[in-house]
Enzyme design. Structure first.
Site, PDB file in Angstrom:
ATOM      1  N   HIS A  82      27.838 -24.842  56.135  1.00 54.29           N
ATOM      2  CA  HIS A  82      26.936 -23.975  55.379  1.00 54.29           C
ATOM      3  C   HIS A  82      25.835 -23.460  56.286  1.00 54.29           C
ATOM      4  O   HIS A  82      25.397 -24.145  57.206  1.00 54.29           O
ATOM      5  CB  HIS A  82      26.315 -24.750  54.217  1.00 54.29           C
ATOM      6  N   ASP A 161      23.303 -24.850  39.964  1.00 52.85           N
ATOM      7  CA  ASP A 161      23.030 -23.996  41.135  1.00 52.85           C
ATOM      8  C   ASP A 161      23.498 -22.571  40.872  1.00 52.85           C
ATOM      9  O   ASP A 161      22.843 -21.614  41.285  1.00 52.85           O
ATOM     10  CB  ASP A 161      23.689 -24.558  42.399  1.00 52.85           C
ATOM     11  N   ARG A 168      17.177 -16.879  41.588  1.00 55.49           N
ATOM     12  CA  ARG A 168      16.367 -16.876  42.825  1.00 55.49           C
ATOM     13  C   ARG A 168      16.604 -15.596  43.612  1.00 55.49           C
ATOM     14  O   ARG A 168      15.681 -15.051  44.221  1.00 55.49           O
ATOM     15  CB  ARG A 168      16.710 -18.104  43.686  1.00 55.49           C
ATOM     16  N   SER A 183      19.770 -26.503  46.423  1.00 61.37           N
ATOM     17  CA  SER A 183      20.882 -25.578  46.231  1.00 61.37           C
ATOM     18  C   SER A 183      22.047 -25.930  47.159  1.00 61.37           C
ATOM     19  O   SER A 183      23.192 -26.066  46.724  1.00 61.37           O
ATOM     20  CB  SER A 183      20.381 -24.153  46.516  1.00 61.37           C
ATOM     21  N   LYS A 187      25.648 -28.546  45.906  1.00 60.47           N
ATOM     22  CA  LYS A 187      27.039 -28.074  45.842  1.00 60.47           C
ATOM     23  C   LYS A 187      27.906 -28.721  46.910  1.00 60.47           C
ATOM     24  O   LYS A 187      29.092 -28.954  46.699  1.00 60.47           O
ATOM     25  CB  LYS A 187      27.145 -26.551  45.814  1.00 60.47           C
TER      26      LYS A 187
END
Ligand code: URA
Length: 432
Positions: A82, A161, A168, A183, A187
């Site tokens: 990520h 999320d 957001r 966030s 996940k």
């Protein structure tokens, strides 16, 4: 519990109790708290921050807001990746097939665009027919067929999320350490890979502007991962200018295909290889051997071939000619000569959003063909009139004049070349 009182407590700087955090997350996932109250709470957290305990509570409540897939139990060698969000960052599109081509399965819970950054999910929506996995069994099926399973938040997994992320994106509440950690890690933990590579971006195109803020964010992310038993390697990387030379969904898929085919933008390729090395090291490979294998997979066509397998396994068509193309391109010339001293990455990101490559309101449709092509990088010599960027207009009617002026102003040109800055600013975990 009266949620207005909870918002007011956060607004006034009090620490939320575990029950209040639970109420917030439950209300976000079951729809009982309306958007305006969720947005007010997000803004209160954004401004007031959150304690380490509140962050951990948020992560766990958001993880448990839907199913936990525990994929690491079935595929212990799987790695997730990520990025905290940047501009021109198509790394995930290259990383997944490249790492899988080296024999390491990749499971990735990707996100849509946030604020001025474009997200992997939106980019994948440019690939005709591509469908992300929406259940554990689908993810396992994709992993067995092509070595990659790409998923997204849904009603089934990480629903809190999903709702907060969309809010957001359009309420100016993205750049907040607690909200970013909650966030990302909720996940990641819901999907349950045991290995994670994180790219924490730092600079004008990122949500963290200083190395100190990026380090604090990286440490918080890694800390949550370690407490959950996940091995995390994190790089803090330069985002003082767009990473690759393209912004926008279809355009970034093309950029990724070029790198997968052994060509493409050097910065995008270089960082992807660095992050992929971390994935292979987490899988037990020697760092030098890993790097050589990754380079070989890019050069011999196997990474590109794996991309096609990944796309087909996810129901898509890898035919590049089906990617959307701009209807019009507008080059933006330099007003003076010299050297590019700085590029406002966030500014370019917002221009891409204005062209249609991102959302300004919930539910906005993304224009897959819209974006920017960046021709000049920090340190490059520039002649007057040379193009700095090209605006790529899709199917929307946009007034390009003001956007072209803003794009030109995003480049600071000086007489002297600036000092070179490294791509990787720091490493957390795995720095052997
Ligand atoms: N990526 C996410 O998934 N969430 C954030 O808040 C930022 C980047």
């Amino acid at each position: 519990m009266n949620f207005v009182e909870v918002i007011a407590r956060k607004r006034d700087g009090f620490e939320l109790t575990p029950d209040e955090v639970q109420a917030f997350v439950r209300g976000a996932s079951n729809g009982h708290i309306p958007d305006e109250q969720l947005a007010a709470m997000l803004m209160a957290i954004c401004i007031r921050g959150a304690s380490a305990r509140e962050i951990q509570d948020l992560v766990e409540a958001m993880r448990d807001s839907g199913a936990c897939w525990r994929l690491g139990e079935s595929v212990p060698e799987a790695v997730d990746k990520h990025s905290t969000g940047g501009v021109g960052d198509s790394v995930s599109l290259v990383f997944a097939p490249l790492v899988a081509a080296c024999g390491v399965p990749v499971v990735m819970m990707a996100g849509a665009g946030l604020g001025h950054t474009q997200g992997t999910l939106d980019k994948l929506s440019a690939v005709h027919g591509f469908r992300v996995c929406v259940s554990r069994s689908e993810a396992l099926d994709r992993l067995s067929r092509c070595g990659v399973g790409i998923a997204a938040q849904s009603d089934e997994v990480a629903p809190a999320d999903r709702r907060l992320y969309l809010l957001r994106d359009v309420t100016g509440t993205v750049p907040s350490l607690p909200l970013i950690v909650a966030s990302i890690m909720s996940k990641k933990l819901a999907v349950g890979a045991r290995r994670l590579v994180l790219d924490v971006k730092c600079g004008s195109g990122a949500f963290c502007r200083t190395p100190e803020a990026a380090r604090e964010l990286a440490e918080a992310l890694v800390g949550v991962g370690h407490r959950a038993g996940v091995s995390v390697h994190s790089l803090i990387t330069d985002m003082t200018q767009p990473l690759g030379d393209r912004l926008g969904c279809a355009s970034e898929v093309r950029a990724a295909l070029e790198v997968l085919g052994g060509r493409g933008d050097g910065r995008l390729r270089g960082l992807t290889v660095e992050l992929a090395v971390e994935a292979l090291v987490l899988a037990g490979r020697d760092r030098g051997v890993a790097r050589a294998e990754l380079e070989r997979r890019l050069a011999d066509g196997s990474a590109l071939a794996r991309w096609a397998e990944v796309v087909r396994a996810h129901g898509g068509d890898p035919d590049e000619s089906r990617l959307a193309r701009p209807s019009r391109t507008v080059p933006v010339p330099a007003h003076r000569g010299g050297f590019v001293a700085a590029v406002d990455g966030e500014g370019l990101g917002w221009i891409a959003v204005s062209l249609g490559a991102g959302r300004r309101r919930q539910g906005d449709r993304i224009d897959l063909a819209a974006g920017l092509r960046v021709h000049a990088r920090v340190g490059d010599p520039i002649e007057p009139g040379q193009p700095l960027v090209t605006l790529e207009v899709g199917d929307r009617t946009v007034e390009v004049g003001p956007l072209a002026s803003r794009a030109a102003a995003a480049f600071r040109i000086e007489d002297e070349a600036p000092p070179k800055t490294p791509m990787i600013l720091a490493r957390l975990g795995g720095a052997d």
